[in-house]
Design a protein around this motif. Structure first.
Motif: not given
Length: 145
Positions: A116-139
């Motif tokens: 989802n590159d479009k939303i990634e660009s949106f958040y970057q414009k708001l000051g968000f950066t990639n924290d270089q983490v792996v997101s994991m989840g458990k249902r």
């Protein structure tokens, strides 16, 4: 800055169908997350951070914020495609960030679906950066809609 002023207010139960429709149009719903259950769950925890944006009596934007005492989280940010690129996403994000700051939140995290590159660009414009983490989840509960 948005062309017309959007009213940002907390979600109300009579918003549900319009909200789910918005999430579907914005392709935020997935088969393994029932949007109606997600709404009901959010209403149990910090409902004041569950915001909608209203323009000319139409629900055009939404965001779910949360704060666990350590980090803030953003979920279900959406702006109807007809109104994207006009500043409404930034406006509703500013509102939820204000609420998180008032709670003492020092940092906000969010997750973006891969590709989802479009939303990634949106958040970057708001000051968000990639924290270089792996997101994991458990249902913990089956949630098929």
């Amino acid at each position: 800055m948005p062309q017309k002023q959007m009213l940002v207010r907390p979600y109300r139960t009579d918003d549900e169908e319009s909200l789910v429709s918005l999430w579907q149009v914005c392709e935020l719903t997935v088969p393994w997350n029932n949007p109606h259950k997600d709404i009901a769950r959010k209403l149990q925890v910090q409902p004041e951070l569950f915001l909608v944006g209203i323009l000319d009596s139409r629900l055009i934007a939404t965001v779910m914020g949360g704060y666990d005492g350590h980090r803030g989280w953003i979920n279900y940010l959406a702006v109807h495609p007809d109104f994207q690129g006009k500043g409404y996403g930034q406006e509703i994000m500013n509102s939820v960030e204000t609420g998180l700051r008032e709670m003492g939140c020092p940092k906000i995290n969010l997750q973006i679906r891969t590709g989802n590159d479009k939303i990634e660009s949106f958040y970057q414009k708001l000051g968000f950066t990639n924290d270089q983490v792996v997101s994991m989840g458990k249902r913990m509960e089956a949630d098929h809609s």
